[in-house]
Structures are given as C-alpha cells and as structure tokens.
Design a protein around this motif. Structure first.
Motif, PDB file in Angstrom:
ATOM      1  N   PRO A 264       0.823  -1.211   0.000  1.00 31.77           N
ATOM      2  CA  PRO A 264       0.000   0.000   0.000  1.00 31.77           C
ATOM      3  C   PRO A 264       0.857   1.262   0.000  1.00 31.77           C
ATOM      4  CG  PRO A 264      -0.798  -1.579   1.632  1.00 31.77           C
ATOM      5  CD  PRO A 264       0.525  -2.078   1.156  1.00 31.77           C
ATOM      6  N   PRO A 265       0.309   2.379  -0.470  1.00 30.80           N
ATOM      7  CA  PRO A 265       1.088   3.617  -0.557  1.00 30.80           C
ATOM      8  C   PRO A 265       1.616   4.126   0.781  1.00 30.80           C
ATOM      9  CG  PRO A 265      -0.900   3.777  -1.895  1.00 30.80           C
ATOM     10  CD  PRO A 265      -1.016   2.515  -1.110  1.00 30.80           C
ATOM     11  N   ASP A 266       0.967   3.749   1.897  1.00 33.37           N
ATOM     12  CA  ASP A 266       1.415   4.238   3.201  1.00 33.37           C
ATOM     13  C   ASP A 266       2.281   3.221   3.926  1.00 33.37           C
ATOM     14  OD1 ASP A 266      -0.608   2.406   3.703  1.00 33.37           O
ATOM     15  OD2 ASP A 266      -1.433   3.529   5.401  1.00 33.37           O
ATOM     16  N   CYS A 267       2.804   2.228   3.174  1.00 32.67           N
ATOM     17  CA  CYS A 267       3.652   1.185   3.773  1.00 32.67           C
ATOM     18  C   CYS A 267       4.904   0.962   2.927  1.00 32.67           C
ATOM     19  CB  CYS A 267       2.901  -0.153   3.868  1.00 32.67           C
ATOM     20  SG  CYS A 267       1.568  -0.177   5.094  1.00 32.67           S
ATOM     21  N   ALA A 268       5.915   0.414   3.562  1.00 30.17           N
ATOM     22  CA  ALA A 268       7.071  -0.145   2.880  1.00 30.17           C
ATOM     23  C   ALA A 268       7.239  -1.554   3.414  1.00 30.17           C
ATOM     24  CB  ALA A 268       8.313   0.700   3.146  1.00 30.17           C
ATOM     25  N   ALA A 269       8.045  -2.367   2.727  1.00 28.28           N
ATOM     26  CA  ALA A 269       8.236  -3.732   3.187  1.00 28.28           C
ATOM     27  C   ALA A 269       9.673  -4.172   2.927  1.00 28.28           C
ATOM     28  CB  ALA A 269       7.254  -4.685   2.510  1.00 28.28           C
ATOM     29  N   GLU A 270      10.077  -5.181   3.683  1.00 28.69           N
ATOM     30  CA  GLU A 270      11.396  -5.758   3.511  1.00 28.69           C
ATOM     31  C   GLU A 270      11.273  -7.269   3.536  1.00 28.69           C
ATOM     32  OE1 GLU A 270      15.932  -5.546   5.422  1.00 28.69           O
ATOM     33  OE2 GLU A 270      14.296  -4.458   6.363  1.00 28.69           O
ATOM     34  N   MET A 271      11.967  -7.942   2.601  1.00 32.08           N
ATOM     35  CA  MET A 271      11.970  -9.397   2.588  1.00 32.08           C
ATOM     36  C   MET A 271      12.885  -9.910   3.681  1.00 32.08           C
ATOM     37  SD  MET A 271      10.991 -12.246   1.151  1.00 32.08           S
ATOM     38  CE  MET A 271      10.650 -12.345  -0.597  1.00 32.08           C
ATOM     39  N   ALA A 272      12.424 -10.909   4.393  1.00 33.80           N
ATOM     40  CA  ALA A 272      13.222 -11.514   5.456  1.00 33.80           C
ATOM     41  C   ALA A 272      13.155 -13.023   5.309  1.00 33.80           C
ATOM     42  CB  ALA A 272      12.685 -11.094   6.823  1.00 33.80           C
ATOM     43  N   PRO A 273      14.158 -13.752   5.818  1.00 33.73           N
ATOM     44  CA  PRO A 273      14.085 -15.220   5.793  1.00 33.73           C
ATOM     45  C   PRO A 273      12.865 -15.693   6.578  1.00 33.73           C
ATOM     46  CG  PRO A 273      16.284 -14.471   6.385  1.00 33.73           C
ATOM     47  CD  PRO A 273      15.400 -13.265   6.419  1.00 33.73           C
ATOM     48  N   TYR A 274      12.331 -16.827   6.187  1.00 33.26           N
ATOM     49  CA  TYR A 274      11.144 -17.337   6.878  1.00 33.26           C
ATOM     50  C   TYR A 274      11.560 -18.065   8.154  1.00 33.26           C
ATOM     51  CZ  TYR A 274       6.509 -19.281   7.555  1.00 33.26           C
ATOM     52  OH  TYR A 274       5.280 -19.597   8.074  1.00 33.26           O
ATOM     53  N   LEU A 275      12.237 -19.164   8.020  1.00 35.59           N
ATOM     54  CA  LEU A 275      12.764 -19.901   9.165  1.00 35.59           C
ATOM     55  C   LEU A 275      14.065 -20.557   8.723  1.00 35.59           C
ATOM     56  CD1 LEU A 275       9.639 -21.783  10.592  1.00 35.59           C
ATOM     57  CD2 LEU A 275      10.915 -19.986  11.743  1.00 35.59           C
ATOM     58  N   GLU A 334       4.883   9.159   6.429  1.00 36.55           N
ATOM     59  CA  GLU A 334       3.839   9.780   5.609  1.00 36.55           C
ATOM     60  C   GLU A 334       3.931   9.168   4.215  1.00 36.55           C
ATOM     61  OE1 GLU A 334       4.406  13.987   4.746  1.00 36.55           O
ATOM     62  OE2 GLU A 334       6.446  13.863   5.513  1.00 36.55           O
ATOM     63  N   THR A 335       2.868   9.291   3.438  1.00 42.35           N
ATOM     64  CA  THR A 335       2.852   8.704   2.102  1.00 42.35           C
ATOM     65  C   THR A 335       3.831   9.440   1.192  1.00 42.35           C
ATOM     66  OG1 THR A 335       0.536   8.054   2.367  1.00 42.35           O
ATOM     67  CG2 THR A 335       1.385   8.157   0.120  1.00 42.35           C
ATOM     68  N   PRO A 336       4.644   8.721   0.432  1.00 42.21           N
ATOM     69  CA  PRO A 336       5.593   9.394  -0.459  1.00 42.21           C
ATOM     70  C   PRO A 336       4.889  10.214  -1.533  1.00 42.21           C
ATOM     71  CG  PRO A 336       6.131   7.061  -0.219  1.00 42.21           C
ATOM     72  CD  PRO A 336       4.794   7.259   0.397  1.00 42.21           C
ATOM     73  N   GLU A 337       5.573  11.251  -1.982  1.00 39.49           N
ATOM     74  CA  GLU A 337       5.011  12.083  -3.040  1.00 39.49           C
ATOM     75  C   GLU A 337       4.871  11.307  -4.343  1.00 39.49           C
ATOM     76  OE1 GLU A 337       7.805  15.268  -3.073  1.00 39.49           O
ATOM     77  OE2 GLU A 337       6.794  16.385  -1.478  1.00 39.49           O
ATOM     78  N   THR A 338       5.784  10.375  -4.598  1.00 36.80           N
ATOM     79  CA  THR A 338       5.737   9.547  -5.796  1.00 36.80           C
ATOM     80  C   THR A 338       5.867   8.084  -5.390  1.00 36.80           C
ATOM     81  OG1 THR A 338       6.830  11.301  -7.045  1.00 36.80           O
ATOM     82  CG2 THR A 338       6.731   9.144  -8.073  1.00 36.80           C
ATOM     83  N   LEU A 339       5.021   7.237  -5.974  1.00 36.47           N
ATOM     84  CA  LEU A 339       4.998   5.830  -5.625  1.00 36.47           C
ATOM     85  C   LEU A 339       5.810   5.010  -6.623  1.00 36.47           C
ATOM     86  CD1 LEU A 339       1.192   5.454  -4.788  1.00 36.47           C
ATOM     87  CD2 LEU A 339       3.080   5.806  -3.179  1.00 36.47           C
ATOM     88  N   TYR A 340       6.165   3.793  -6.211  1.00 34.12           N
ATOM     89  CA  TYR A 340       6.860   2.883  -7.114  1.00 34.12           C
ATOM     90  C   TYR A 340       5.971   2.606  -8.320  1.00 34.12           C
ATOM     91  CZ  TYR A 340       9.521  -1.131  -8.794  1.00 34.12           C
ATOM     92  OH  TYR A 340      10.272  -1.981  -9.572  1.00 34.12           O
TER      93      TYR A 340
END
Length: 364
Positions: A264-275, A334-340
């Motif tokens: 979503p525009p108000d989130c960022a995410a990072e990939m992490a190992p599962y287990l 805050e939401t970025p001015e420009t999205l991916y």
C-alpha cells in the motif's frame, strides 16, 4: 531536522535531510537517487581488494581495517572489473550525520541481487552489515562480492540503497490481517506469521519454465548495459512438470513467488528469511519493496516477488508452494510524493519471473 512521526521516511523527508546536511555527498546527491522510501548509494572512485569480508567493530574505522586486509587497490575512474569470488570494499560518495532518533538500514538494489552480486553496507564502528545506528556520523562503504558473474563497474553506479526510519513501525500480524481484509495484500489466502509469507511457484500456469540457474563460466557483465546480454550465455533455464526441483549446493537460482503481492502507498516492506529450519538455502539478497509496488494506485495489479536463491551445504528438494520467505511491512511516516511504478522508471512493476534489466527478454 525535527522528526515526530514514527515510520519509514518518504522521499520528501529524504530531500529535507539532504537540505539539512544529514545526508551529504561528493559530488552532490542527484534527484535520480531518491526513491519513494530509500536513497540509492553511489560507488566512489576506488575499490580495495581485501583478503576477507570484515566489519569495522566498535571503536574501529573501516580505514583502520583496510590497512590490515587490503591486498591492492583498483582505480574505477575509467571502469574496472570486479572478479567473481573476490571481495572488494568501495568507499561510497554519500556520508551520514544522523540525528539520535533516526536509524538506517541498507540493502542491495533489485538488479544487484538478481546478478548474485552480494553487496552490503559497512560503517565505522559497525558491528552488523547493513544496519546503521541512530546518531551515526561518518562515511559509508560498500562491500561487494560477485558470486556468479564478474562485473564491470564505474564511479556513480548504484548497487545498494539505504532506508531511514524514526522509531519502530512494523505492522503486527493483526494489522496485516485487517489490512488484507480491507485491501488485499496478496492474491489468494494470506499466510501471516511474523509478516506475510512468500511461497515458490513451481507449477506455472502457461508452461513448465520455473526459473533460471546461473552458468558457472561466463563473460563479464557491464552494469551500464541495459537489455544488452543474451540470457542463454549466462543462464540455464529450469523446467519441471513435477512441481519440484532439486537445488544444487553452491548454485544460484532465479525463481518467482506463487503470490502476487501489493505494498500500500502508506507502507514499505522488507523481505526476510522465513525460518532457518525450512532448508539449507538463502532467499532474496535484495530486500526492499517500495510503497506502491504492485498496487493499483501506482498502476499495478499485484506483482510477484522474484526469489534469488542460493543453496548451501546439501542438495535440497524445493516443492511448489513451499514458504521460503516473508514480507515484513512497516508504516511510512507519511505517504511518499511519488509511488513505485508511478512516473518512475520502475523496471519491475507488474513483474513475473524476470531476470535483471541487463538481459534481453528470453526467446520463447
């Protein structure tokens, strides 16, 4: 600068940090480096070939450690090859003067990870890779270890990126479930357990091509050449009709997630190992997912996650639908001015199984 909102800092906050001198560089930071929730970092003019990977350690500088471990130095001004299997340290053009409340995390860019180009950020006094403590003031360095292909690099190339956050803003599993119910984060039923689970797709809908394995003896890749190389010279296609493949120890694979995800525009995410217990392999060198990735507000309809997989000690059977990683979502301050994908040159919006941008589209 004063920061009151908790969360990952967006592009407009990065510009404020540049204006305030919190982020500085020589030469100056250019607009193209600023992403929705991160800043691209640029290689400087010299690479140090070192005997081994290292961290500076408390009370030590990277320059101190280079005196111990340097084998020779390479002028990058006119371009130079970083050899497969060697370890290099390259001073970056950017430097930091972080306020006490702002911490940073770095990661390889997508195209860097897809080339199996292990790139990590180290700092003076650092005791972890890619993690920079609040209040850090000093230079930044990239440790670069080409694992599958030798690469030609030049000053100013952007192999890794840095993200800044104020406080901790990781979304809980309850938050993720509520968000998914209101605006789906993934097609199909979500696997939510300390983040959003990612599984591997080994039963594609159209054919039996499930991924690519890096060839062991190839030519050099010039990182400035986009859409230039024939994939057949560097990659072996992986086909299966059984819904499983056997990973070879030491081999590097490009696979794809079964799920199409959105950020979503108000989130960022990072990939992490599962287990650690799921198998003897590592997934995803390049871990940042920007606000708007795969989201309809940025022209997306869900995007698959490309999985960069390296098998370790023993051959391992990877099965269709096996959970191999997780996306940890964080709130933006805050939401970025420009999205991916919206008015940006985003190479991987709406992606499926895809090699890095340096390769031509594989022949059907």
């Amino acid at each position: 600068m004063t920061m009151t909102r908790t969360g990952v800092l967006p592009s407009q906050a990065l510009r404020q940090m540049i204006d305030a001198g919190t982020l500085a560089a020589d030469p100056a930071i250019i607009p193209e480096q600023i992403q929705p929730a991160s800043l691209d970092l640029r290689l400087g003019t010299v690479a140090y070939r070192v005997r081994a990977s290292f961290l500076a350690g408390e009370g030590r500088t990277v320059a101190d450690r280079l005196d111990e471990f340097e084998m020779h130095r390479i002028d990058l001004t006119h371009g130079a090859v970083l050899e497969k299997g060697a370890v290099y340290v390259v001073p970056l053009m950017e430097r930091l003067a972080l306020p006490d409340g702002i911490q940073a995390v770095a990661n390889a860019k997508s195209s860097t990870g897809r080339l199996d180009l292990l790139t990590r950020t180290i700092t003076d006094g650092g005791v972890e890779f890619d993690r920079i403590a609040p209040g850090y003031t000093g230079p930044l360095y990239a440790e670069i270890c080409p694992r599958s292909f030798s690469v030609l690099v030049r000053p100013g190339m952007r192999l890794n990126q840095i993200r800044f956050r104020h406080g901790q803003a990781v979304l809980s599993d309850a938050d993720l479930r509520a968000r998914h119910a209101a605006d789906p984060l993934v097609d199909g039923a979500p696997v939510i357990d300390n983040g959003l689970g990612f599984s591997v797709d080994l039963k594609p809908a159209k054919d039996d091509l499930v991924g690519y394995r890096a060839k062991p003896h190839t030519g050099v890749i010039d990182l400035d050449k986009i859409g230039h190389y024939d994939p057949a010279e560097f990659w072996e296609p992986i086909h299966t009709t059984e819904g499983r493949i056997i990973l070879d120890p030491g081999a590097f694979y490009i696979l794809v997630s079964r799920e199409a995800v959105t950020i979503p525009p108000d989130c960022a995410a990072e990939m992490a190992p599962y287990l650690a217990m799921v198998g003897e392999f590592r997934v995803h060198y390049a871990g940042f997912f920007d606000p708007g990735f795969g989201h309809d507000t940025a022209g997306g309809t869900g995007s698959r996650g490309v999985l960069e997989v390296r098998c370790h000690e023993a051959p391992f059977v990877l099965e269709h639908g096996q959970v191999v990683g997780r996306l940890v979502y964080e709130k933006m301050s805050e939401t970025p001015e420009t999205l991916y994908g919206a008015d940006l040159k985003s190479n991987y919006q709406g992606q499926g199984l895809k090699l890095s941008k340096h390769f031509r589209a594989p022949k059907a």
